[in-house]
Design an enzyme around this catalytic site. Structure first.
Site, PDB file in Angstrom:
ATOM      1  N   ASP A  13       0.816  -1.226   0.000  1.00 31.82           N
ATOM      2  CA  ASP A  13       0.000   0.000   0.000  1.00 31.82           C
ATOM      3  C   ASP A  13       0.850   1.276   0.000  1.00 31.82           C
ATOM      4  O   ASP A  13       0.411   2.303   0.510  1.00 31.82           O
ATOM      5  CB  ASP A  13      -0.949   0.045   1.218  1.00 31.82           C
ATOM      6  CG  ASP A  13      -1.761  -1.229   1.343  1.00 31.82           C
ATOM      7  OD1 ASP A  13      -2.230  -1.711   0.307  1.00 31.82           O
ATOM      8  OD2 ASP A  13      -1.891  -1.733   2.468  1.00 31.82           O
ATOM      9  N   GLY A  15       1.635   3.069  -2.512  1.00 33.99           N
ATOM     10  CA  GLY A  15       1.271   3.992  -3.585  1.00 33.99           C
ATOM     11  C   GLY A  15       2.098   3.729  -4.835  1.00 33.99           C
ATOM     12  O   GLY A  15       2.421   4.652  -5.582  1.00 33.99           O
ATOM     13  N   LYS A  16       2.408   2.449  -5.066  1.00 31.85           N
ATOM     14  CA  LYS A  16       3.220   2.074  -6.234  1.00 31.85           C
ATOM     15  C   LYS A  16       2.509   2.427  -7.531  1.00 31.85           C
ATOM     16  O   LYS A  16       3.130   2.789  -8.519  1.00 31.85           O
ATOM     17  CB  LYS A  16       3.498   0.557  -6.219  1.00 31.85           C
ATOM     18  CG  LYS A  16       4.303   0.093  -5.024  1.00 31.85           C
ATOM     19  CD  LYS A  16       4.413  -1.417  -4.969  1.00 31.85           C
ATOM     20  CE  LYS A  16       3.167  -2.129  -4.504  1.00 31.85           C
ATOM     21  NZ  LYS A  16       2.771  -1.913  -3.118  1.00 31.85           N
ATOM     22  N   GLY A  17       1.177   2.313  -7.509  1.00 34.69           N
ATOM     23  CA  GLY A  17       0.366   2.496  -8.724  1.00 34.69           C
ATOM     24  C   GLY A  17       0.670   3.803  -9.427  1.00 34.69           C
ATOM     25  O   GLY A  17       0.774   3.848 -10.643  1.00 34.69           O
ATOM     26  N   ASN A  38      -5.213 -10.044  -3.976  1.00 36.56           N
ATOM     27  CA  ASN A  38      -5.011  -9.473  -2.634  1.00 36.56           C
ATOM     28  C   ASN A  38      -4.487  -8.043  -2.754  1.00 36.56           C
ATOM     29  O   ASN A  38      -4.610  -7.248  -1.834  1.00 36.56           O
ATOM     30  CB  ASN A  38      -4.037 -10.328  -1.787  1.00 36.56           C
ATOM     31  CG  ASN A  38      -2.749 -10.680  -2.516  1.00 36.56           C
ATOM     32  OD1 ASN A  38      -2.627 -10.509  -3.714  1.00 36.56           O
ATOM     33  ND2 ASN A  38      -1.790 -11.211  -1.777  1.00 36.56           N
ATOM     34  N   GLY A  40      -4.216  -4.149  -4.246  1.00 33.22           N
ATOM     35  CA  GLY A  40      -5.159  -3.129  -4.686  1.00 33.22           C
ATOM     36  C   GLY A  40      -4.367  -1.916  -5.113  1.00 33.22           C
ATOM     37  O   GLY A  40      -3.649  -1.344  -4.314  1.00 33.22           O
ATOM     38  N   HIS A  41      -4.450  -1.586  -6.380  1.00 28.15           N
ATOM     39  CA  HIS A  41      -3.706  -0.431  -6.879  1.00 28.15           C
ATOM     40  C   HIS A  41      -4.694   0.656  -7.281  1.00 28.15           C
ATOM     41  O   HIS A  41      -5.598   0.400  -8.060  1.00 28.15           O
ATOM     42  CB  HIS A  41      -2.861  -0.821  -8.105  1.00 28.15           C
ATOM     43  CG  HIS A  41      -1.760  -1.765  -7.757  1.00 28.15           C
ATOM     44  ND1 HIS A  41      -0.997  -2.401  -8.695  1.00 28.15           N
ATOM     45  CD2 HIS A  41      -1.295  -2.189  -6.576  1.00 28.15           C
ATOM     46  CE1 HIS A  41      -0.104  -3.162  -8.087  1.00 28.15           C
ATOM     47  NE2 HIS A  41      -0.279  -3.052  -6.801  1.00 28.15           N
ATOM     48  N   GLN A 225       2.023  -5.790  -3.156  1.00 26.69           N
ATOM     49  CA  GLN A 225       2.446  -5.879  -1.745  1.00 26.69           C
ATOM     50  C   GLN A 225       3.796  -5.170  -1.536  1.00 26.69           C
ATOM     51  O   GLN A 225       4.105  -4.263  -2.270  1.00 26.69           O
ATOM     52  CB  GLN A 225       2.512  -7.347  -1.263  1.00 26.69           C
ATOM     53  CG  GLN A 225       1.146  -8.014  -1.154  1.00 26.69           C
ATOM     54  CD  GLN A 225       0.700  -8.650  -2.436  1.00 26.69           C
ATOM     55  OE1 GLN A 225       1.466  -9.299  -3.117  1.00 26.69           O
ATOM     56  NE2 GLN A 225      -0.550  -8.474  -2.777  1.00 26.69           N
ATOM     57  N   THR A 240       2.904 -12.414   2.992  1.00 18.38           N
ATOM     58  CA  THR A 240       2.097 -13.042   1.955  1.00 18.38           C
ATOM     59  C   THR A 240       2.877 -14.250   1.426  1.00 18.38           C
ATOM     60  O   THR A 240       3.954 -14.575   1.929  1.00 18.38           O
ATOM     61  CB  THR A 240       1.705 -12.022   0.858  1.00 18.38           C
ATOM     62  OG1 THR A 240       0.715 -12.618   0.019  1.00 18.38           O
ATOM     63  CG2 THR A 240       2.909 -11.565   0.032  1.00 18.38           C
ATOM     64  N   THR A 306      -9.817  -4.831   1.002  1.00 24.39           N
ATOM     65  CA  THR A 306     -10.688  -5.313   2.088  1.00 24.39           C
ATOM     66  C   THR A 306     -11.415  -4.186   2.819  1.00 24.39           C
ATOM     67  O   THR A 306     -12.311  -4.450   3.615  1.00 24.39           O
ATOM     68  CB  THR A 306      -9.852  -6.082   3.135  1.00 24.39           C
ATOM     69  OG1 THR A 306      -8.850  -5.195   3.639  1.00 24.39           O
ATOM     70  CG2 THR A 306      -9.193  -7.308   2.549  1.00 24.39           C
ATOM     71  N   ARG A 310      -6.059   0.854   7.965  1.00 27.21           N
ATOM     72  CA  ARG A 310      -4.656   0.433   8.078  1.00 27.21           C
ATOM     73  C   ARG A 310      -4.079   0.899   9.404  1.00 27.21           C
ATOM     74  O   ARG A 310      -4.436   1.979   9.893  1.00 27.21           O
ATOM     75  CB  ARG A 310      -3.842   1.024   6.937  1.00 27.21           C
ATOM     76  CG  ARG A 310      -4.277   0.473   5.604  1.00 27.21           C
ATOM     77  CD  ARG A 310      -3.441   1.030   4.449  1.00 27.21           C
ATOM     78  NE  ARG A 310      -4.027   0.569   3.200  1.00 27.21           N
ATOM     79  CZ  ARG A 310      -4.195   1.330   2.119  1.00 27.21           C
ATOM     80  NH1 ARG A 310      -3.805   2.582   2.122  1.00 27.21           N
ATOM     81  NH2 ARG A 310      -4.753   0.829   1.029  1.00 27.21           N
TER      82      ARG A 310
END
Ligand code: IMP
Length: 436
Positions: A13, A15-17, A38, A40-41, A225, A240, A306, A310
């Site tokens: 999470d 912020g790679k996207g 699993n 989410g981007h 991830q 994971t 989900t 966080r």
């Protein structure tokens, strides 16, 4: 041979996207190499926000071809609904624009049921998985009993294999976990229907990328991830089941080691984590709400997959230094610096005190003697840095950042021994400071 790899340097999470989105503008191929839905981007383009789980974030760029590598585990139901969503947003996703490796493994309804049953059985020691069937799918891969995308090309044999697989899962569900069995015939029928729809997309991703790289085309590998969730190098067992680290990109796409140009380690300006496991710099109460946000904005700290809030804390440089080492990062991309605006003082963890009675180490640790497996015995050592008031969202140049913000970045560079090349100062595509 220009392969750039974007990986998460924390617990996912980061912020790679948005960096994938930025670099995809100059990439011919954007490839996912690990994990499954699993992940989410979130990518924001103008007023449109895309929340993607399986398809690489690069898909929003019309010129880039999206690849899903052998290291990914694919839930065909999620993938097909994501393709429908993208089409409804006007994005073309034809087999010319998306290829999935024949060697990627499938997530079946059996894996979903096992993930849930296993978490329930763990009780207090649950891992806090996303319940997407990730662990059980990779377990089948490792025990060599998994189902691969390539099998979908022979639909009849595939349906038989699914039925057999569900019957094996049913023995585990009923015999070990006391859970209800699944209807194997129904599951086989559904999976065969998915096979019919996905068959045109199944390809030899490794060969396509190999030739592309040889021809000088740019390939961007998009990690899901983060390093601290890596099965081998993360905070085991709260990890994971794949390798989200940079070397995982090579194994997960079927490429050799000579092609890597840049490894971009993405980290937030603070620390977050979802699921269980130790978190030395975690904060609670008002400080946590300040860093997390309230959930009103899509970029607040609530899980994309989900919806879980966080856990949040101060930036942990012991862990970031570890991550830049494990990934051999060529640079850091820092996200959400703007969230720290308005704080009088910012804490940064520069080392750990080892509290365990058995420890033979004294003083402050800046390296982890046994890796990050268990961090519970460590007490963070913080440095306090002056904060800044200015809103950073319109800043685009290094020299326009407040001096305190620049000092914070310089300290991150110093402690990680890695240059910070990009800093995001807001949720939108252009809200970025590039440091040359
Ligand atoms: P699994 O990957 O669903 O098996 O979950 C294992 C651990 O990884 C849990 O703590 C999850 O919360 C965490 N995890 C998995 N995917 C992500 C992600 O994309 N972002 C953050 N945490 C994740």
């Amino acid at each position: 041979m220009p392969l750039d790899i974007v990986i998460g340097a924390q617990w996912g999470d980061e912020g790679k996207g948005r960096f994938v989105d930025l670099l995809a503008a100059n990439a011919d191929y954007v490839a996912r190499f690990n994990g499954g839905d699993n992940a989410g981007h979130t990518v924001t383009v103008g007023k449109q926000t895309f929340k993607l789980h399986l398809v690489p974030s690069g898909v929003v760029h019309p010129h880039a071809v999206s690849m899903i590598g052998n290291g990914v585990v694919v839930n065909p139901a999620t993938l097909l609904s994501e393709l429908d969503f993208l089409r409804s947003m006007g994005i073309s996703v034809t087999p010319e624009r998306l290829c999935i490796s024949y060697a990627a493994h499938l997530i079946t309804p059996g894996h979903l049921a096992l993930d849930k049953a296993q978490e329930e059985q763990r009780g207090k020691t649950k891992l806090g998985t996303t319940l997407r069937g990730i662990g059980p799918a990779y377990t089948d891969k490792v025990t060599r009993s998994g189902l691969r995308l390539g099998q979908m090309l022979d639909q009849e044999a595939f349906a038989d294999a699914v039925e057999e697989h569900i019957e094996v899962v049913n023995k585990q569900l009923t015999g070990i976990y006391g859970a209800e069995p699944l209807d194997s015939h129904k599951a086989a029928g559904e999976m065969a229907e998915y096979a019919r729809k996905l068959a045109p997309y199944i390809a030899d991703v490794s060969t396509i990328l190999h030739h592309a790289l040889k021809d000088g085309r740019r390939v961007l590998a998009e990690g899901a991830q983060g390093t601290l969730l890596d099965l081998d190098h993360g905070t085991y067992p709260y990890v994971t089941s794949s390798n989200p680290t940079a070397p995982g990109a090579l194994v997960g796409l079927g490429l050799g080691v000579g092609c890597v140009e840049r490894v971009i380690a993405v980290t937030k300006a603070f620390q977050t984590r979802v699921g269980e496991g130790s978190f030395p710099t975690e904060v609670s109460g008002k400080a946590a709400i300040r860093l997390r946000g309230t959930g009103e904005n899509p970029w607040d700290e609530f899980g994309t997959t989900t919806g879980r809030p966080r856990r949040v804390g101060w930036l942990d440089m012991v862990l970031l230094r570890y991550s830049t080492r494990i990934n051999d990062a060529t640079e850091i991309a820092l996200t959400k610096l703007d969230v720290l605006s308005g704080l009088n003082m910012i804490k940064i963890c520069v080392g750990y005190h080892d509290q365990s009675v058995t420890s033979r180490k004294t003083g402050i640790l800046s390296e982890l003697p046994l890796g990050p497996g268990s961090l519970d015995t460590y007490e963070p050592v913080f440095e306090e840095m002056p904060g800044w008031d200015a809103d950073l969202q319109s800043v685009r140049r290094w020299e326009d950042l407040p001096e305190e913000a620049r000092n914070y970045i310089l300290r991150i560079e110093e402690l990680s021994e890695t240059p910070v090349r990009m800093v995001s100062v807001g949720p939108e595509r252009g809200q970025l400071v590039e440091i040359t």
